[in-house]
Write a protein that holds these residues in place. Structure first.
Motif, PDB file in Angstrom:
ATOM      1  N   ASP A  73       0.608  -1.186   0.206  1.00 25.50           N
ATOM      2  CA  ASP A  73       0.265   0.219   0.351  1.00 25.50           C
ATOM      3  C   ASP A  73       0.691   1.549  -0.216  1.00 25.50           C
ATOM      4  N   LEU A 120       2.290   2.037  -3.680  1.00 24.03           N
ATOM      5  CA  LEU A 120       1.005   1.963  -4.388  1.00 24.03           C
ATOM      6  C   LEU A 120       0.615   3.977  -4.044  1.00 24.03           C
ATOM      7  N   ARG A 148       1.235   7.415  -6.396  1.00 24.42           N
ATOM      8  CA  ARG A 148       0.453   7.852  -6.820  1.00 24.42           C
ATOM      9  C   ARG A 148       0.804   9.531  -6.510  1.00 24.42           C
ATOM     10  N   ILE A 190      -0.394   4.438  11.028  1.00 25.44           N
ATOM     11  CA  ILE A 190      -1.254   4.861  12.479  1.00 25.44           C
ATOM     12  C   ILE A 190      -2.821   5.072  11.350  1.00 25.44           C
ATOM     13  N   ARG A 249      -9.180   2.480   6.196  1.00 28.05           N
ATOM     14  CA  ARG A 249      -9.696   3.751   5.770  1.00 28.05           C
ATOM     15  C   ARG A 249      -8.171   3.837   5.474  1.00 28.05           C
ATOM     16  N   GLN A 295      -5.569   4.245   2.200  1.00 26.56           N
ATOM     17  CA  GLN A 295      -5.187   5.127   1.065  1.00 26.56           C
ATOM     18  C   GLN A 295      -6.246   6.271   0.764  1.00 26.56           C
ATOM     19  N   THR A 296      -6.376   7.097   1.490  1.00 27.93           N
ATOM     20  CA  THR A 296      -6.793   8.101   1.489  1.00 27.93           C
ATOM     21  C   THR A 296      -5.694   9.156   2.523  1.00 27.93           C
ATOM     22  N   TYR A 340       3.219  10.179  19.469  1.00 26.35           N
ATOM     23  CA  TYR A 340       1.581  10.914  18.585  1.00 26.35           C
ATOM     24  C   TYR A 340       2.226  10.001  16.911  1.00 26.35           C
ATOM     25  N   HIS A 341       3.157  10.132  16.819  1.00 26.47           N
ATOM     26  CA  HIS A 341       4.324   9.669  15.579  1.00 26.47           C
ATOM     27  C   HIS A 341       4.337   8.470  15.516  1.00 26.47           C
ATOM     28  N   ARG A 342       4.002   7.487  16.631  1.00 24.60           N
ATOM     29  CA  ARG A 342       4.597   6.410  16.721  1.00 24.60           C
ATOM     30  C   ARG A 342       2.933   5.779  16.741  1.00 24.60           C
ATOM     31  N   GLY A 343       1.204   6.603  16.873  1.00 21.65           N
ATOM     32  CA  GLY A 343       0.782   6.304  16.927  1.00 21.65           C
ATOM     33  C   GLY A 343      -0.413   5.416  18.437  1.00 21.65           C
ATOM     34  N   ALA A 381       2.316  -5.486  -7.559  1.00 18.98           N
ATOM     35  CA  ALA A 381       3.000  -4.180  -7.706  1.00 18.98           C
ATOM     36  C   ALA A 381       2.306  -3.450  -8.688  1.00 18.98           C
ATOM     37  N   ARG A 397      -1.471  -3.828  -9.213  1.00 12.68           N
ATOM     38  CA  ARG A 397      -1.999  -2.344  -8.694  1.00 12.68           C
ATOM     39  C   ARG A 397      -1.813  -0.901  -9.417  1.00 12.68           C
ATOM     40  N   ILE A 398      -0.840  -0.514 -10.612  1.00 14.03           N
ATOM     41  CA  ILE A 398      -0.297   0.845 -10.142  1.00 14.03           C
ATOM     42  C   ILE A 398      -1.214   0.584 -11.259  1.00 14.03           C
ATOM     43  N   GLU A 448      -7.637   4.214 -10.079  1.00 17.10           N
ATOM     44  CA  GLU A 448      -7.920   4.707  -8.588  1.00 17.10           C
ATOM     45  C   GLU A 448      -9.059   5.589  -8.586  1.00 17.10           C
ATOM     46  N   PRO A 502     -11.287   8.522  -3.250  1.00 18.37           N
ATOM     47  CA  PRO A 502     -12.093   8.255  -2.214  1.00 18.37           C
ATOM     48  C   PRO A 502     -13.205   9.153  -1.776  1.00 18.37           C
ATOM     49  N   ARG A 511     -14.925  13.209   2.238  1.00 11.19           N
ATOM     50  CA  ARG A 511     -14.696  13.587   3.924  1.00 11.19           C
ATOM     51  C   ARG A 511     -15.783  14.329   4.305  1.00 11.19           C
TER      52      ARG A 511
END
Lengths: 219, 217
Positions: free
Chosen positions: A79, A82, A86, A111, A119, A121-122, B16-19, B70, B73-74, B78, B81, B84
């Protein structure tokens, strides 16, 4: 499904894969920044294949260290690359080295995956939104490549290096790190703070001396 | 906007950086980052550190057909999205100059915690004992003395408050941990803060103790 994919790849792609192998000794390749620019400008599949071979196995290893299974890590590496394809046109080598940019894409995906299972790829178009003009500090980092940081890391004490390494590589809380090293939590945090401040300070000094050089040249 | 003087702790920023932060803490960090170039630079430094480790890592082989996949996939178009949709801004936040990340977050209806004080909790899945909420305090008020049973981060969005350690303006972030106690004083203008607490506060005064159950903090 599998012959579907064969249809999509076709023989031209196989030629490209072969060509990538041949080009190794030929024209100057291997500079990942140049590969990304070739993708951005020419949708260059050979460049992509090369970039993929170089980075996917590393991203897989990294993500396995962060607690993903081999399959999850493989998917995430797929991902991430990819997204490199993109979003290649957003890559700005003056802001970040290729490795830093690719790492930040993978980190964001990871993350995102942790936050919401599905969620991916956004990502935002530009991970590093343009800074407001004249913002302090913003010129400092970015151009620096990952190798520079590798050198700076060597200036840390072994204890500091260890907590930084564990924080990035392992999916451990600071409490877990404290336990693993048999030191108090407060010590882990203060070592980490000192190490990060030190790296930042070293960055700032380097950036200053760099801009000083440029200024003296232009005089 | 005045320059930001109180930054996020590097260890929090790294988490935060490492979630490793919950949704509310992440929102607070993202809002501070939106307002603070200094901390954005730290985040870039973390990316560069991570990248240096990526350069040196021993690679793990991908599946045999990984490159083929891979390249397939390209070729695929696409997918657009999903757009939001930002949640509608609640009436009580309309007209307030808010950072984008706060606008994009969803908050539950507000309630009055005490005279002159309202709160609105983040609409996020419950995460341990953590609480994240907006708190709006009328200008000139003083909060009852309280200490903390866990990390609490407060980010000023509008207005200003001060305690014995300093004054905090929009974008400034103050962290309190176990054992810290303070009694924030709100400046003349109304003050809106985003607060992410790991544990409820511990009021020191009788008034505070009486108010806490009603304030739900």
């Amino acid at each position: 499904m599998s012959f579907d994919r064969d249809d999509l790849i076709g023989s031209s792609t196989r030629m490209i894969v072969a060509e990538t192998g041949l080009s190794r000794g030929g024209r100057p390749v291997g500079v990942p920044e140049a590969l990304i620019l070739r993708i951005a400008e020419g949708r260059d599949r050979a460049a992509y294949a090369q970039l993929f071979s170089q980075y996917a196995p590393k991203l897989k290893a990294f993500m396995m260290g962060r607690g993903l299974t081999a399959i999850e890590a493989e998917d995430l590496a797929q991902d991430a690359l990819l997204n490199v394809w993109r979003k290649a046109s957003y890559f700005d080598p003056s802001k970040a080295s290729a490795t830093t940019w690719i790492y930040s894409i993978a980190r964001n995906l990871h993350i995102d995956g942790l936050r919401k299972q599905k969620r991916a790829q956004t990502l935002p178009e530009d991970l590093w939104a343009p800074e407001p003009e004249q913002a302090p500090d913003t010129h400092l980092i970015g151009v620096q490549d990952a190798k520079t940081i590798g050198v700076l890391m060597q200036t840390l004490s072994p204890e500091q290096r260890e907590v930084v390494r564990l924080s990035f590589f392992e999916d451990l809380s600071h409490g877990d790190i404290a336990q693993a090293l048999s030191i108090p939590l407060g010590t882990v945090k203060s070592r980490l703070r000192l190490a990060l401040l030190r790296l930042r300070a070293a960055f700032e000094t380097r950036a200053e001396s760099k801009s000083a050089k440029i200024e003296s040249k232009s005089v | 906007m005045t320059a930001i003087n109180h930054h996020l702790d590097e260890v929090i920023l790294l988490d935060y950086h490492r979630g490793r932060l919950n949704a509310g803490q992440s929102l607070l960090v993202e809002t501070h980052l939106e307002m603070c170039p200094h901390c954005r630079t730290s985040l870039r430094l973390f990316d560069a550190i991570g990248a240096s480790m990526l350069e040196d890592i021993v690679p793990v082989d991908m599946a045999d057909d990984a490159l083929e996949l891979a390249l397939a996939r390209i070729e695929r178009p696409e997918e657009a999205p999903e757009p939001r949709v930002a949640p509608e801004l609640p009436a009580y936040l309309k007209g307030i100059d808010l950072p984008e990340s706060v606008r994009a977050a969803a908050f539950k209806p507000r309630y009055w915690g005490a005279p002159g004080v309202w709160m609105a909790h983040l609409d996020a899945p419950k995460d341990g004992r953590g609480l994240t909420y907006l708190m709006h305090v009328k200008g000139g008020m003083q909060m009852p003395v309280h200490d903390h049973q866990g990390l609490e981060m407060t980010l000023v969005l509008t207005g200003c408050f001060s305690d014995d350690r300093g004054a905090y303006h929009p974008g400034d972030c103050v962290s309190c941990d176990e054992g810290d106690h303070h009694s924030p004083l709100i400046a003349a203008d109304d003050c809106l803060c985003l607060i992410a607490a790991n544990a409820p506060i511990a009021p020191k005064t009788l008034l505070g103790k009486l108010l806490q159950p009603f304030a739900r903090i």
